[in-house]
Design a protein around this motif. Structure first.
Motif, PDB file in Angstrom:
ATOM      1  N   LEU A  21     -12.546 -28.555 -12.628  1.00 44.79           N
ATOM      2  CA  LEU A  21     -13.578 -29.064 -11.806  1.00 44.79           C
ATOM      3  C   LEU A  21     -14.933 -29.901 -12.508  1.00 44.79           C
ATOM      4  CD1 LEU A  21     -14.139 -26.037  -9.353  1.00 44.79           C
ATOM      5  CD2 LEU A  21     -13.105 -28.112  -9.654  1.00 44.79           C
ATOM      6  N   PRO A  22     -15.859 -30.624 -11.835  1.00 47.24           N
ATOM      7  CA  PRO A  22     -17.255 -31.319 -12.581  1.00 47.24           C
ATOM      8  C   PRO A  22     -18.044 -30.026 -13.677  1.00 47.24           C
ATOM      9  CG  PRO A  22     -16.949 -31.875 -10.899  1.00 47.24           C
ATOM     10  CD  PRO A  22     -16.304 -30.975 -10.882  1.00 47.24           C
ATOM     11  N   ALA A  23     -18.645 -30.308 -14.882  1.00 43.89           N
ATOM     12  CA  ALA A  23     -19.174 -29.754 -15.324  1.00 43.89           C
ATOM     13  C   ALA A  23     -20.907 -28.982 -14.424  1.00 43.89           C
ATOM     14  CB  ALA A  23     -19.462 -30.339 -16.697  1.00 43.89           C
ATOM     15  N   VAL A  24     -20.673 -27.619 -14.454  1.00 48.78           N
ATOM     16  CA  VAL A  24     -22.051 -27.314 -14.195  1.00 48.78           C
ATOM     17  C   VAL A  24     -22.958 -26.515 -14.808  1.00 48.78           C
ATOM     18  CG1 VAL A  24     -22.312 -25.196 -12.251  1.00 48.78           C
ATOM     19  CG2 VAL A  24     -20.840 -25.823 -12.798  1.00 48.78           C
ATOM     20  N   THR A  25     -24.726 -27.503 -14.611  1.00 50.14           N
ATOM     21  CA  THR A  25     -25.523 -27.184 -15.080  1.00 50.14           C
ATOM     22  C   THR A  25     -25.924 -26.324 -14.796  1.00 50.14           C
ATOM     23  OG1 THR A  25     -25.663 -29.015 -16.078  1.00 50.14           O
ATOM     24  CG2 THR A  25     -27.375 -27.813 -16.813  1.00 50.14           C
ATOM     25  N   LEU A  26     -26.318 -24.850 -16.051  1.00 51.98           N
ATOM     26  CA  LEU A  26     -27.430 -23.497 -15.130  1.00 51.98           C
ATOM     27  C   LEU A  26     -28.119 -23.565 -15.553  1.00 51.98           C
ATOM     28  CD1 LEU A  26     -24.593 -20.599 -15.909  1.00 51.98           C
ATOM     29  CD2 LEU A  26     -24.470 -21.963 -13.709  1.00 51.98           C
ATOM     30  N   ALA A  27     -29.360 -23.246 -14.805  1.00 53.38           N
ATOM     31  CA  ALA A  27     -30.874 -23.134 -15.663  1.00 53.38           C
ATOM     32  C   ALA A  27     -31.083 -21.751 -15.353  1.00 53.38           C
ATOM     33  CB  ALA A  27     -32.157 -23.473 -14.176  1.00 53.38           C
ATOM     34  N   PRO A  28     -31.937 -21.456 -16.125  1.00 54.71           N
ATOM     35  CA  PRO A  28     -32.258 -19.813 -16.335  1.00 54.71           C
ATOM     36  C   PRO A  28     -32.475 -19.247 -14.982  1.00 54.71           C
ATOM     37  CG  PRO A  28     -34.025 -21.358 -18.144  1.00 54.71           C
ATOM     38  CD  PRO A  28     -32.606 -22.458 -16.944  1.00 54.71           C
ATOM     39  N   GLY A  29     -31.455 -18.058 -15.024  1.00 58.84           N
ATOM     40  CA  GLY A  29     -31.288 -17.690 -13.773  1.00 58.84           C
ATOM     41  C   GLY A  29     -29.935 -17.495 -12.920  1.00 58.84           C
ATOM     42  N   GLY A  30     -29.293 -19.567 -13.358  1.00 58.12           N
ATOM     43  CA  GLY A  30     -28.323 -20.093 -12.502  1.00 58.12           C
ATOM     44  C   GLY A  30     -27.467 -19.321 -13.410  1.00 58.12           C
ATOM     45  N   THR A  31     -26.586 -19.635 -11.810  1.00 60.58           N
ATOM     46  CA  THR A  31     -25.402 -18.531 -11.732  1.00 60.58           C
ATOM     47  C   THR A  31     -24.109 -19.782 -11.382  1.00 60.58           C
ATOM     48  OG1 THR A  31     -25.184 -18.373  -9.551  1.00 60.58           O
ATOM     49  CG2 THR A  31     -26.329 -16.393 -11.073  1.00 60.58           C
ATOM     50  N   ALA A  32     -22.893 -19.756 -11.512  1.00 58.78           N
ATOM     51  CA  ALA A  32     -21.710 -20.394 -11.762  1.00 58.78           C
ATOM     52  C   ALA A  32     -20.725 -19.002 -11.259  1.00 58.78           C
ATOM     53  CB  ALA A  32     -21.340 -21.468 -12.721  1.00 58.78           C
ATOM     54  N   ASP A  33     -19.313 -19.618 -10.392  1.00 57.71           N
ATOM     55  CA  ASP A  33     -18.175 -18.925 -10.192  1.00 57.71           C
ATOM     56  C   ASP A  33     -16.856 -19.065 -11.272  1.00 57.71           C
ATOM     57  OD1 ASP A  33     -20.484 -17.018  -9.018  1.00 57.71           O
ATOM     58  OD2 ASP A  33     -19.559 -17.636  -7.397  1.00 57.71           O
ATOM     59  N   VAL A  34     -15.729 -18.261 -10.811  1.00 58.87           N
ATOM     60  CA  VAL A  34     -14.483 -18.091 -10.912  1.00 58.87           C
ATOM     61  C   VAL A  34     -14.013 -17.042 -10.321  1.00 58.87           C
ATOM     62  CG1 VAL A  34     -14.224 -19.508 -13.558  1.00 58.87           C
ATOM     63  CG2 VAL A  34     -13.916 -16.517 -12.995  1.00 58.87           C
ATOM     64  N   THR A  35     -12.221 -18.038  -9.616  1.00 57.39           N
ATOM     65  CA  THR A  35     -11.652 -16.416  -8.759  1.00 57.39           C
ATOM     66  C   THR A  35     -10.791 -16.197  -9.674  1.00 57.39           C
ATOM     67  OG1 THR A  35     -12.805 -17.937  -6.969  1.00 57.39           O
ATOM     68  CG2 THR A  35     -10.460 -16.416  -6.804  1.00 57.39           C
ATOM     69  N   LEU A  36     -10.458 -14.873  -9.237  1.00 60.80           N
ATOM     70  CA  LEU A  36      -9.016 -14.274 -10.227  1.00 60.80           C
ATOM     71  C   LEU A  36      -8.282 -13.992  -8.656  1.00 60.80           C
ATOM     72  CD1 LEU A  36     -11.025 -11.544 -12.002  1.00 60.80           C
ATOM     73  CD2 LEU A  36     -10.712 -14.127 -13.205  1.00 60.80           C
ATOM     74  N   HIS A  37      -6.793 -14.005  -9.149  1.00 63.80           N
ATOM     75  CA  HIS A  37      -6.010 -13.806  -8.006  1.00 63.80           C
ATOM     76  C   HIS A  37      -4.893 -12.928  -8.623  1.00 63.80           C
ATOM     77  CE1 HIS A  37      -2.899 -16.623  -5.788  1.00 63.80           C
ATOM     78  NE2 HIS A  37      -3.060 -15.165  -4.939  1.00 63.80           N
ATOM     79  N   THR A  38      -4.770 -12.496  -7.721  1.00 66.83           N
ATOM     80  CA  THR A  38      -3.489 -11.248  -7.945  1.00 66.83           C
ATOM     81  C   THR A  38      -2.899 -11.772  -6.376  1.00 66.83           C
ATOM     82  OG1 THR A  38      -2.468  -9.504  -8.383  1.00 66.83           O
ATOM     83  CG2 THR A  38      -4.482  -9.957  -7.495  1.00 66.83           C
ATOM     84  N   LEU A  39      -1.942 -10.658  -6.288  1.00 67.95           N
ATOM     85  CA  LEU A  39      -1.498 -10.321  -5.100  1.00 67.95           C
ATOM     86  C   LEU A  39      -1.195  -9.050  -4.530  1.00 67.95           C
ATOM     87  CD1 LEU A  39       2.387 -12.152  -5.819  1.00 67.95           C
ATOM     88  CD2 LEU A  39      -0.014 -13.370  -4.258  1.00 67.95           C
ATOM     89  N   ASN A  40      -0.958  -8.421  -3.310  1.00 71.74           N
ATOM     90  CA  ASN A  40      -0.948  -6.982  -3.082  1.00 71.74           C
ATOM     91  C   ASN A  40       0.476  -6.164  -3.589  1.00 71.74           C
ATOM     92  OD1 ASN A  40      -3.228  -6.417  -1.130  1.00 71.74           O
ATOM     93  ND2 ASN A  40      -2.544  -7.346   0.558  1.00 71.74           N
ATOM     94  N   LYS A  41       0.580  -5.612  -3.287  1.00 70.45           N
ATOM     95  CA  LYS A  41       1.598  -4.150  -3.802  1.00 70.45           C
ATOM     96  C   LYS A  41       2.953  -5.117  -2.675  1.00 70.45           C
ATOM     97  CE  LYS A  41       3.529  -0.142  -5.527  1.00 70.45           C
ATOM     98  NZ  LYS A  41       3.150   1.136  -5.971  1.00 70.45           N
ATOM     99  N   GLY A  42       3.635  -5.090  -3.538  1.00 68.08           N
ATOM    100  CA  GLY A  42       5.275  -5.085  -1.830  1.00 68.08           C
ATOM    101  C   GLY A  42       4.874  -6.641  -2.059  1.00 68.08           C
ATOM    102  N   ILE A  43       4.758  -7.570  -2.241  1.00 64.88           N
ATOM    103  CA  ILE A  43       4.264  -8.780  -1.500  1.00 64.88           C
ATOM    104  C   ILE A  43       5.415  -9.702  -2.162  1.00 64.88           C
ATOM    105  CG2 ILE A  43       3.565 -11.500  -1.320  1.00 64.88           C
ATOM    106  CD1 ILE A  43       2.568  -9.337   0.695  1.00 64.88           C
TER     107      ILE A  43
END
Length: 219
Positions: free
Chosen positions: A152-174
């Motif tokens: 994805l494009p670069a994200v510039t964070l000002a002081p106090g600014g935020t960026a996210d990533v998503t962690l993914h797994t599965l339900n047990k038994g899937i």
């Protein structure tokens, strides 16, 4: 005869007088000979500088001009000032972390991992972080998260600014019935960094041998 002798004496005297003025004339150059002889020297020197021999001296001016022309490019901006003005990459020592509650649906479980700029200046994040689960003794659980999705494009964070990533797994038994042990710590390397951060947490519990992370996006 006496008249002849008288005429001869007058002629001799005239010749002697001419010799005396010749000697006097010769002595004048001796007194002024230094300056007289020095005049040609000065004239010669002037001729060397401004005459045909002086041409090489005149030709020395173009090299000076050429040197000035060659030095001119170094005075022009190189463009590195603009690069220096760009925000630096966010480093581990200036970022904070937090993990959202699980978002479950259709057998998938996702967590948003948030990075916040705690520094005094703006910084940039781009790419995928490195994420691992750690036991209480620091041992790695399972394997690091694999990448999911596109860059994805670069994200510039000002002081106090935020960026996210998503962690993914599965339900047990899937996908099988096994799950990894619950972690005590989450270990994160910001994109491009060799320094890691840790977050104390007991999630995610990875099941189905599925553990992925997305690229950084704007928070």
């Amino acid at each position: 005869m006496a008249a002849s002798m008288t005429l001869l004496a007058v002629a001799t005297a005239a010749c002697g007088g001419g010799g005396g003025s010749g000697g006097s004339a010769a002595s004048a150059p001796d007194g002024s000979g230094g300056s007289a002889s020095s005049a040609p020297s000065a004239s010669s020197s002037t001729s060397t500088e401004s005459g045909g021999d002086g041409a090489p001296g005149a030709s020395s001016a173009p090299p000076s001009s050429a040197a000035a022309v060659r030095s001119a490019p170094s005075a022009r901006p190189s463009g590195t000032g603009q690069a220096a003005a760009a925000s630096p990459r966010c480093t581990a020592d200036q970022l904070g972390l937090s993990l959202s509650a699980p978002n479950a649906g259709a057998g998938n479980i996702r967590y948003d991992l948030r990075l916040v700029n705690n520094g005094a200046g703006a910084c940039v994040l781009r790419g995928f972080p490195g994420v691992s689960l750690l036991a209480g003794d620091g041992a790695t659980i399972g394997r690091p998260a694999s990448r999911e999705g596109e860059q994805l494009p670069a994200v510039t964070l000002a002081p106090g600014g935020t960026a996210d990533v998503t962690l993914h797994t599965l339900n047990k038994g899937i996908k099988g019935s096994s799950c990894w042990a619950a972690p005590s710590l989450l270990k994160i390397y910001p994109p491009g960094s060799r320094d890691a951060m840790t977050l104390r947490t007991s999630t995610p519990v990875v099941c189905g041998d599925t553990f992925t992370v997305t690229a950084v996006r704007s928070g």
